[in-house]
Design an enzyme around this catalytic site. Structure first.
Site, PDB file in Angstrom:
ATOM      1  N   CYS A   1      -2.285   8.279   3.840  1.00 54.71           N
ATOM      2  CA  CYS A   1      -2.029   7.916   2.444  1.00 54.71           C
ATOM      3  C   CYS A   1      -3.231   8.215   1.560  1.00 54.71           C
ATOM      4  CB  CYS A   1      -1.654   6.436   2.341  1.00 54.71           C
ATOM      5  SG  CYS A   1      -0.089   6.021   3.123  1.00 54.71           S
TER       6      CYS A   1
ATOM      7  N   GLU B   1       0.877  -1.168   0.000  1.00 56.32           N
ATOM      8  CA  GLU B   1       0.000   0.000   0.000  1.00 56.32           C
ATOM      9  C   GLU B   1       0.915   1.219   0.000  1.00 56.32           C
ATOM     10  OE1 GLU B   1      -1.280   3.119   1.194  1.00 56.32           O
ATOM     11  OE2 GLU B   1      -2.389   2.368   2.930  1.00 56.32           O
TER      12      GLU B   1
END
Length: 474
Positions: A282, A248
């Protein structure tokens, strides 16, 4: 001394390095005060953790899903029993406030994700059974999983990694960020009260330890959350042992506001989509594209809302925004905002840090009338500064949203959800939210597109990525 703070110190003492062991000072990014000392582990400690994991994993795998799920539920109960102590350690080390979508929220999410991993069904799947051929798909344990975590959501993302790994019968070696090791050490200590010894270990080391995890022949899977550059390095270093990977990686999420949206109605959602965890997320909203017809109204509504949100030391109950976690990230945000100002962009709010105060505080900053190629737009700022870009047509907005090499998340904002979904289908991102941004759910798979990584987390699909597929044919 406050009783809760005494309990927090007790937990910090329990994870402190032994006398004579290498240690690292961890300072509060809001005040500069000492939080505690973290051990500095090396390759010897990694080998010990791997050996313990290899010894514990076979019995754990043999226990079956029901027993493993019961243990995960017990771990969730342990987290809840220690929730306030864990939240205070997190607030002091990472900087995020106790309240709002921050430290207490993050600890609560740890318990929620442990329970979700325990409760998600994953039955063998019969692929063919026609009287002549019978093929059934099973998911077996991989064995050992290496979990390398970030500093922005250190506890929650660690649970995202270890909960499904454990549910699928694996053992886990965790390597936390050097910036936030105390949070993860404390969390795993609490969770381990409900798990067999050796099944989950924390190796609190530097990059040498992280690199060794990616090449270790005994580790069959690596999960990593962090920058795209580091993710690419992990891909290269893991190649010789053909490790399974879930990555990720970085994002620079776009939000598109369609001309029918109500600026006042969406201002709060836009703000928290961008500024959750002071922008250090993120999948936060990092580029906002607004149609020319409502551009000034959105700028005004967002500025009015943002100006009311308190920022300060995390242990002070009124605050819901905190500092940047470290000086390097502060300098990145400050540099990008200064470049935007130098280009002639209009600062609606913030952009004027008080450098005489302690801590890495950068004020909530909104920047309008900015070119789409400006570094504040084109580079991931990972902090409390949001550029707002005007567009004329939806085609133009979609083209700008898709122009970058990353694609973690995105959002579309409209009074007409069906129209928003049509636009969402054109955006190159792993998740596109409608009238929200960044709302992850343990039942719904999550992962990136393009250079924001690969592999899925959460839900049954996330469990599958922590198992080795096996077809029994016959």
């Amino acid at each position: 001394m406050d009783t809760t703070l005494q309990q927090t110190d007790s937990l910090l003492n329990a994870i402190a390095p032994a006398p004579g062991e290498p240690r690292r000072e961890i300072l509060d990014p809001a005040t500069g005060e000492l939080v505690g000392f973290a051990p500095v582990h090396g390759l010897a400690e990694l080998e010990a953790a791997v050996a313990a994991a290899k010894a514990a994993q076979p019995a754990w795998a043999a226990a079956g899903h029901e027993a493993r799920s019961a243990a995960l539920n017990a771990a969730a109960e342990a987290v809840e029993a220690n929730a306030e102590e864990l939240a205070r350690i997190l607030s002091r080390e990472q900087g995020k406030p106790l309240n709002g979508p921050n430290a207490r929220f993050e600890v609560g999410a740890c318990a929620a994700w442990l329970r979700a991993a325990a409760a998600t069904p994953l039955e063998p799947e019969t692929l063919v059974d026609d009287g002549q051929t019978r093929a059934v798909l099973h998911y077996r344990p991989i064995g050992l999983v290496g979990a390398i975590g970030p500093w922005n959501w250190p506890m929650m993302i660690t649970v995202w990694q270890i909960a499904p790994a454990l549910r699928m019968g694996n053992a886990v070696v965790v390597k936390p960020s050097e910036y936030t090791p105390l949070s993860v050490l404390a969390l795993v200590r609490v969770i381990n009260g409900a798990l067999p010894e050796g099944l989950v270990s924390v190796v609190s080391g530097d990059r040498e330890v992280g690199a060794a995890i990616t090449t270790h022949p005994a580790i069959g899977k690596v999960m990593f959350t962090g920058s795209t550059a580091t993710g690419k390095a992990i891909i290269r270093s893991s190649a010789d042992t053909v490790k399974r990977l879930t990555l990720e990686l970085g994002g620079n999420d776009a939000g598109i506001v369609l001309p029918d949206a109500d600026p006042a109605a969406i201002a709060e959602g836009l703000f928290w989509g961008a500024f959750i965890n002071t922008g250090q997320t993120c999948a936060a909203l990092k580029r906002l594209y607004v149609h020319a017809d409502i551009y000034e109204d959105v700028c005004r509504a967002l500025t009015d809302y943002a100006a009311q949100v308190p920022m300060g030391v995390g242990l002070e109950e009124q605050n819901v925004l905190g500092p940047l976690q470290n000086k390097a990230q502060y300098e990145i945000v400050a540099g990008l905002v200064e470049a935007a100002k130098a280009s002639g962009a209009r600062v609606l709010l913030g952009g004027n840090p008080d450098e005489t105060q302690p801590g890495f505080f950068y004020p909530t900053t909104l920047v309008a009338d900015i070119d789409n190629e400006n570094p504040l737009v084109a580079q991931e700022q990972f902090g409390p500064a949001l550029p707002i870009i005007k567009y004329s047509t939806v085609d133009e907005a979609v083209q700008m949203a898709n122009a970058l090499e990353v694609g973690l998340g995105a959002s579309v904002w409209s009074a007409d959800p069906e129209k928003a979904r049509e636009v969402a289908a054109r955006i190159e991102a792993g998740t596109v939210w409608i009238n929200a941004h960044g709302a992850v759910d343990p039942r719904i798979p999550f992962g990136g597109a393009k250079q924001s990584g690969y592999g899925l987390e959460f839900g049954a699909e996330g469990l599958k990525h922590l198992g080795q597929p096996q077809i029994i044919n016959g």
